[in-house]
Design a protein around this motif. Structure first.
Motif, short mmCIF file in Angstrom:
data_model
loop_
_atom_site.label_atom_id
_atom_site.label_comp_id
_atom_site.label_asym_id
_atom_site.label_seq_id
_atom_site.Cartn_x
_atom_site.Cartn_y
_atom_site.Cartn_z
N PHE A 33 32.35 -6.77 85.47
CA PHE A 33 33.61 -7.50 85.66
C PHE A 33 34.09 -7.37 87.10
O PHE A 33 34.02 -6.30 87.69
N VAL A 35 37.62 -7.98 88.71
CA VAL A 35 39.02 -8.24 88.41
C VAL A 35 39.75 -8.33 89.74
O VAL A 35 39.67 -7.40 90.56
N THR A 98 38.98 -16.45 83.38
CA THR A 98 38.22 -15.38 82.73
C THR A 98 36.82 -15.82 82.30
O THR A 98 36.02 -14.99 81.89
N VAL A 113 37.55 -12.13 86.42
CA VAL A 113 38.86 -12.12 85.78
C VAL A 113 39.84 -12.18 86.95
O VAL A 113 40.08 -11.18 87.62
#
Length: 171
Positions: A33, A35, A98, A113
């Motif tokens: 991920f 972010v 996302t 994200v």
């Protein structure tokens, strides 16, 4: 954590950053991920702020990864400051992403994200060169420099949708 404009912290190196540590731990091949936050900022003449990134030399909107302990808004403020020397003092989130997976030029794959913010007010003087950018400036929308990041058009289109509907764009 924070930008030099909040509490005097200095920018982290890639290896010191949370994302850098996770990537080093996981290796180069796994998807992880990412972010983070992006900012869209227009000057009083309606020109868009872009930076020319130091890693790939593409023109882009200021953006980057969150650090532990930050909110998305803090991340947006810090990344804008690190990449331009400008400190956002008023900003609004307008798009949340996302569903995108992206592989960068280093062959690192991330599921993103991201929150995109429009900056209403800021302070400071624009720095044309920082550790993360080799150039920066405000550009008319019909005269954006290239090569451009692929996210610019989507960020501007989503801002138009947000302004028309008043609803957060979610993808």
């Amino acid at each position: 954590m924070g930008c030099g404009c909040r509490g005097g912290s200095v920018a982290l190196t890639w290896a010191e950053s949370y994302l850098g540590k996770v990537r080093a731990s996981v290796g180069d091949t796994d998807t992880i991920f990412f972010v983070g936050a992006r900012t869209v900022l227009f000057d009083d003449q309606g020109r868009l702020l872009l930076i020319q990134r130091s890693d790939n030399h593409r023109w882009a909107i200021p953006a980057g990864a969150m650090e532990l302990g930050e909110s998305m808004e803090d991340c947006a403020v810090r990344e804008l400051w690190e990449e331009t020397g400008l400190k956002a003092t008023s900003l609004t989130p307008y798009a949340f992403y996302t569903a995108y997976t992206y592989t960068n030029e280093f062959r690192h794959t991330y599921q993103q994200v991201l929150m995109t913010f429009v900056v209403h007010e800021w302070e400071g003087e624009l720095l044309r060169q920082t550790e993360e950018s080799v150039d920066a400036g405000f550009f008319a929308l019909d005269a954006l420099p290239g090569p451009k990041s692929f996210v610019i058009e989507e960020a501007l289109s989503d801002l138009d949708e947000f302004r028309a509907t008043g609803r957060l764009v979610m993808k």
